[in-house]
Design a protein around this motif. Structure first.
Motif, PDB file in Angstrom:
ATOM      1  N   VAL A  44       9.819   0.017   8.255  1.00 53.37           N
ATOM      2  CA  VAL A  44       9.518   1.301   7.229  1.00 53.37           C
ATOM      3  C   VAL A  44       9.846   1.866   6.622  1.00 53.37           C
ATOM      4  O   VAL A  44      10.584   2.373   5.346  1.00 53.37           O
ATOM      5  CB  VAL A  44       8.302   0.875   7.935  1.00 53.37           C
ATOM      6  CG1 VAL A  44       7.292   2.018   6.395  1.00 53.37           C
ATOM      7  CG2 VAL A  44       7.520  -0.444   7.763  1.00 53.37           C
ATOM      8  N   LEU A  45      10.482   2.687   7.475  1.00 50.09           N
ATOM      9  CA  LEU A  45      11.777   3.743   7.318  1.00 50.09           C
ATOM     10  C   LEU A  45      12.093   3.362   6.032  1.00 50.09           C
ATOM     11  O   LEU A  45      12.944   4.613   4.946  1.00 50.09           O
ATOM     12  CB  LEU A  45      12.075   4.387   8.601  1.00 50.09           C
ATOM     13  CG  LEU A  45      12.139   6.085   7.798  1.00 50.09           C
ATOM     14  CD1 LEU A  45      11.800   7.148   7.130  1.00 50.09           C
ATOM     15  CD2 LEU A  45      12.925   6.795   9.727  1.00 50.09           C
ATOM     16  N   SER A  46      13.641   2.646   6.894  1.00 48.45           N
ATOM     17  CA  SER A  46      14.698   2.386   5.835  1.00 48.45           C
ATOM     18  C   SER A  46      14.288   1.823   4.416  1.00 48.45           C
ATOM     19  O   SER A  46      15.271   2.064   3.838  1.00 48.45           O
ATOM     20  CB  SER A  46      15.196   0.834   6.873  1.00 48.45           C
ATOM     21  OG  SER A  46      16.157   1.298   8.384  1.00 48.45           O
ATOM     22  N   ALA A  47      12.682   1.283   5.001  1.00 52.24           N
ATOM     23  CA  ALA A  47      12.987   0.465   3.517  1.00 52.24           C
ATOM     24  C   ALA A  47      12.630   1.646   2.358  1.00 52.24           C
ATOM     25  O   ALA A  47      12.575   1.670   1.224  1.00 52.24           O
ATOM     26  CB  ALA A  47      11.318  -0.275   2.889  1.00 52.24           C
ATOM     27  N   VAL A  54       0.561  -1.120   0.123  1.00 54.83           N
ATOM     28  CA  VAL A  54      -0.003   0.168   0.160  1.00 54.83           C
ATOM     29  C   VAL A  54       0.591   1.501   0.028  1.00 54.83           C
ATOM     30  O   VAL A  54      -0.206   2.162   0.144  1.00 54.83           O
ATOM     31  CB  VAL A  54      -1.077   0.063   1.176  1.00 54.83           C
ATOM     32  CG1 VAL A  54      -2.008  -0.892   1.240  1.00 54.83           C
ATOM     33  CG2 VAL A  54      -0.347   0.013   3.004  1.00 54.83           C
ATOM     34  N   GLY A  55       2.122   1.183   0.549  1.00 54.87           N
ATOM     35  CA  GLY A  55       3.148   2.279   0.482  1.00 54.87           C
ATOM     36  C   GLY A  55       3.493   2.566   2.017  1.00 54.87           C
ATOM     37  O   GLY A  55       3.151   2.385   2.381  1.00 54.87           O
ATOM     38  N   ARG A  56       4.791   2.941   2.026  1.00 54.09           N
ATOM     39  CA  ARG A  56       5.550   2.778   2.747  1.00 54.09           C
ATOM     40  C   ARG A  56       5.582   4.461   3.564  1.00 54.09           C
ATOM     41  O   ARG A  56       5.254   3.972   4.747  1.00 54.09           O
ATOM     42  CB  ARG A  56       7.479   2.563   2.388  1.00 54.09           C
ATOM     43  CG  ARG A  56       7.413   1.078   1.909  1.00 54.09           C
ATOM     44  CD  ARG A  56       8.597   1.115   1.282  1.00 54.09           C
ATOM     45  NE  ARG A  56       8.811  -0.058   0.572  1.00 54.09           N
ATOM     46  CZ  ARG A  56       9.155  -0.671  -0.840  1.00 54.09           C
ATOM     47  NH1 ARG A  56       9.959   0.156  -0.903  1.00 54.09           N
ATOM     48  NH2 ARG A  56       9.270  -1.737  -0.994  1.00 54.09           N
ATOM     49  N   MET A  79      -0.421  -0.562  20.576  1.00 54.37           N
ATOM     50  CA  MET A  79      -0.268   0.586  20.074  1.00 54.37           C
ATOM     51  C   MET A  79       1.289   0.942  19.891  1.00 54.37           C
ATOM     52  O   MET A  79       1.375   1.504  18.732  1.00 54.37           O
ATOM     53  CB  MET A  79      -1.453   1.444  20.812  1.00 54.37           C
ATOM     54  CG  MET A  79      -2.932   1.509  20.248  1.00 54.37           C
ATOM     55  SD  MET A  79      -3.516   2.649  19.799  1.00 54.37           S
ATOM     56  CE  MET A  79      -3.870   3.361  22.665  1.00 54.37           C
ATOM     57  N   HIS A  80       1.509   0.757  21.308  1.00 54.56           N
ATOM     58  CA  HIS A  80       3.594   1.203  20.674  1.00 54.56           C
ATOM     59  C   HIS A  80       4.229   0.551  19.991  1.00 54.56           C
ATOM     60  O   HIS A  80       4.627   0.414  19.667  1.00 54.56           O
ATOM     61  CB  HIS A  80       4.079   1.219  21.925  1.00 54.56           C
ATOM     62  CG  HIS A  80       5.093   2.099  22.495  1.00 54.56           C
ATOM     63  ND1 HIS A  80       6.197   1.658  23.217  1.00 54.56           N
ATOM     64  CD2 HIS A  80       5.521   3.390  22.071  1.00 54.56           C
ATOM     65  CE1 HIS A  80       7.075   2.614  22.730  1.00 54.56           C
ATOM     66  NE2 HIS A  80       6.787   3.510  22.674  1.00 54.56           N
ATOM     67  N   GLY A  81       3.569  -0.735  20.122  1.00 55.61           N
ATOM     68  CA  GLY A  81       4.344  -2.071  19.723  1.00 55.61           C
ATOM     69  C   GLY A  81       4.095  -1.954  17.972  1.00 55.61           C
ATOM     70  O   GLY A  81       4.695  -1.872  17.188  1.00 55.61           O
ATOM     71  N   LEU A  82       2.625  -1.553  18.173  1.00 56.54           N
ATOM     72  CA  LEU A  82       2.192  -1.280  16.277  1.00 56.54           C
ATOM     73  C   LEU A  82       2.772  -0.010  15.561  1.00 56.54           C
ATOM     74  O   LEU A  82       3.551  -0.498  14.371  1.00 56.54           O
ATOM     75  CB  LEU A  82       0.939  -1.556  16.654  1.00 56.54           C
ATOM     76  CG  LEU A  82       0.116  -2.857  16.799  1.00 56.54           C
ATOM     77  CD1 LEU A  82      -1.233  -2.126  16.371  1.00 56.54           C
ATOM     78  CD2 LEU A  82       0.491  -4.047  15.745  1.00 56.54           C
ATOM     79  N   PHE A  83       3.371   1.454  16.308  1.00 52.15           N
ATOM     80  CA  PHE A  83       3.988   2.982  15.949  1.00 52.15           C
ATOM     81  C   PHE A  83       5.429   1.764  15.764  1.00 52.15           C
ATOM     82  O   PHE A  83       5.803   1.892  14.729  1.00 52.15           O
ATOM     83  CB  PHE A  83       3.790   3.261  17.367  1.00 52.15           C
ATOM     84  CG  PHE A  83       5.021   4.451  17.381  1.00 52.15           C
ATOM     85  CD1 PHE A  83       5.079   4.792  16.139  1.00 52.15           C
ATOM     86  CD2 PHE A  83       6.087   3.733  18.275  1.00 52.15           C
ATOM     87  CE1 PHE A  83       5.836   5.836  15.980  1.00 52.15           C
ATOM     88  CE2 PHE A  83       7.285   5.006  18.109  1.00 52.15           C
ATOM     89  CZ  PHE A  83       7.637   5.680  16.783  1.00 52.15           C
ATOM     90  N   TYR A  84       5.650   1.171  16.469  1.00 51.31           N
ATOM     91  CA  TYR A  84       7.485   0.852  16.165  1.00 51.31           C
ATOM     92  C   TYR A  84       6.940  -0.314  14.543  1.00 51.31           C
ATOM     93  O   TYR A  84       8.103  -0.209  13.567  1.00 51.31           O
ATOM     94  CB  TYR A  84       8.268  -0.531  17.513  1.00 51.31           C
ATOM     95  CG  TYR A  84       8.534   1.116  18.006  1.00 51.31           C
ATOM     96  CD1 TYR A  84       9.823   1.120  17.720  1.00 51.31           C
ATOM     97  CD2 TYR A  84       8.448   0.963  19.318  1.00 51.31           C
ATOM     98  CE1 TYR A  84      10.022   2.006  18.915  1.00 51.31           C
ATOM     99  CE2 TYR A  84       9.379   2.021  20.180  1.00 51.31           C
ATOM    100  CZ  TYR A  84      10.717   2.338  19.933  1.00 51.31           C
ATOM    101  OH  TYR A  84      11.001   3.327  20.111  1.00 51.31           O
ATOM    102  N   ALA A  85       6.170  -1.657  14.767  1.00 50.71           N
ATOM    103  CA  ALA A  85       6.876  -2.230  13.201  1.00 50.71           C
ATOM    104  C   ALA A  85       5.978  -1.720  12.615  1.00 50.71           C
ATOM    105  O   ALA A  85       6.812  -1.896  11.306  1.00 50.71           O
ATOM    106  CB  ALA A  85       5.641  -3.101  13.907  1.00 50.71           C
ATOM    107  N   ALA A  86       5.174   0.026  12.271  1.00 48.41           N
ATOM    108  CA  ALA A  86       4.994   0.195  11.624  1.00 48.41           C
ATOM    109  C   ALA A  86       5.755   1.685  10.400  1.00 48.41           C
ATOM    110  O   ALA A  86       5.901   2.090   9.497  1.00 48.41           O
ATOM    111  CB  ALA A  86       3.184   1.061  11.386  1.00 48.41           C
TER     112      ALA A  86
END
Length: 412
Positions: free
Chosen positions: A332-335, A285-287, A321-328
């Motif tokens: 993803v930023l490096s990619a 869907v886009g990084r 939500m904090h764990g999902l924040f890190y997952a997202a």
């Protein structure tokens, strides 16, 4: 705009290259080592060496911020020499050696500070070359999945490290020697895995301009890369450190104080489960939208802090939500950066973004600490919420027109 390239033989749909798995194993072992020290350091400094809180705060800040500028050095040197693996190995090796220095320097604040700086210097040197190795081994359309898998394996180490320290303290007490020796052993094994199992494509010619300081600066002239760099830094300014998040969650939910050391494990567990699937989602869907979405989840954590009396339900919701924040956001930023930077400047491009983000978060921690000390709890939280809302709006505005600039893949 530069377009990340990939060799035809590497386009294997649905698979992550073995190099990524090997680097994930290296990070897993190294994170066990690093998190053992992180978990033990407060006990070691405050109770074993009887340091004051002011000294501890200074050393903790040094431990957090010492990686920033050296990320640029590691990125530039690895690009210039085409030896990403070798530069990463120096960083991993330096961190391994410092684990044995801590008990040797004894109660010397200067010695401990120097050892901590050397340990973080190793992390700073290795981060960008390691991420460059991942991105160069992976087809562009699989970058999110690759970084997600790597971060998942890294998080396993982040979970095991504190547990290992807890067990050692249970068996032998607060004696420093066993913790640092076992930590060093894990770091050495990680270095061995890197040298023996991580493969690097040592081509004499790679796509893009010749690595140099001027070429690195020229990256910032590219509108998409510049917007992304600024956007990541702006969001970093409005991102509270993990320590502050966990302290605020404990205070807001009235959870027992003895649960505070266990809160990071909740975030890490969610990150472990979600990193790989969220990385694959970002590929589809886009990084950048996923990255911004992660900060919206962090905003929800801040808002939850204003809801009193939520107890364990509030703790669980905040950690999820904090764990999902890190997952997202983390991989993803490096990619996203990797898709915008030519192969010849991959590590340099990653290091510039990572350095800006790290320095911004350091400023954020200092500023929020002062705010929390001199202002009411609610005022501090409202300030954090307002800052993050503004940062997300700025970052969205900076990059909304840049989401699909990479013609190599529509989901960059």
């Amino acid at each position: 705009m530069y377009v990340a390239s990939v060799r035809p033989g590497e386009r294997i749909k649905g698979k992550v290259p073995g190099t990524v798995v090997a680097l994930g194993a290296v990070s897993l072992l190294t994170d066990v080592s690093a998190e053992m020290v992180t978990a033990f350091m407060p006990v070691y400094l405050l109770f074993t060496l009887n340091m004051g809180y002011a000294q501890f705060g200074l050393l903790d800040g040094l431990y957090t911020g010492a990686t920033a500028v050296l990320r640029l050095v590691g990125g530039h040197v690895s690009d210039r020499t085409h030896r990403h693996k070798a530069v990463a190995a120096v960083g991993y090796g330096l961190s391994a050696v410092t684990k044995l220095i801590f008990p040797v320097v004894g109660a010397s604040a200067f010695g401990i500070g120097a050892a901590m700086a050397a340990d973080r210097a190793g992390k700073g040197l290795r981060t960008a070359p390691r991420d460059a190795l991942i991105s160069l081994a992976t087809p562009p359309e699989r970058l999110g999945a690759a970084f997600g898998l790597h971060r998942s394996m890294d998080t396993v180490g982040a979970l095991l490290g504190p547990l290992m320290t807890f067990l050692l303290m249970y068996w032998v007490g607060t004696v420093a020697g066993p913790v640092f020796v076992v930590s060093a052993c894990f770091a050495v094994v990680g270095l061995i895995v890197l040298v023996a199992f991580v493969r690097e494509d040592r081509r004499s010619v790679v796509a893009g301009p010749r690595p140099s300081a001027r070429a690195g600066v020229a990256l910032l002239r590219e509108a998409g890369y510049r917007r992304l760099t600024v956007g990541a830094a702006v969001l970093g300014l409005a991102t509270l450190s993990d320590a502050f998040v966990f302290i605020l969650v404990q205070k807001a939910t009235n959870a027992p104080i003895h649960l505070l050391p266990l809160l990071p494990l909740g975030t890490a567990l969610v990150f472990l489960v979600a990193a790989a699937p969220v990385g694959r989602l970002a590929d589809r869907v886009g990084r950048w939208p996923v990255f911004l979405g992660g900060h919206v989840l962090l905003l929800a954590v801040y808002v939850l802090l204003l809801v009193g009396g939520t107890g364990y339900v509030g703790v669980a919701a905040a950690l999820i939500m904090h764990g999902l924040f890190y997952a997202a956001t983390d991989g993803v930023l490096s990619a996203r950066v990797s898709a915008l930077v030519p192969e010849s400047l991959r590590a340099s491009g990653l290091s510039v973004v990572q350095t800006g983000q790290a320095l911004a978060r350091l400023v954020s921690s200092v500023a929020f600490g002062l705010l929390l000390q001199f202002a009411a709890f609610g005022t501090a939280v409202y300030t954090a919420i307002g800052s993050l809302v503004i940062a997300v709006a700025i970052a969205w505005r900076l990059n909304i027109t840049n989401t699909n600039t990479n013609t190599n893949t529509t989901n960059s």
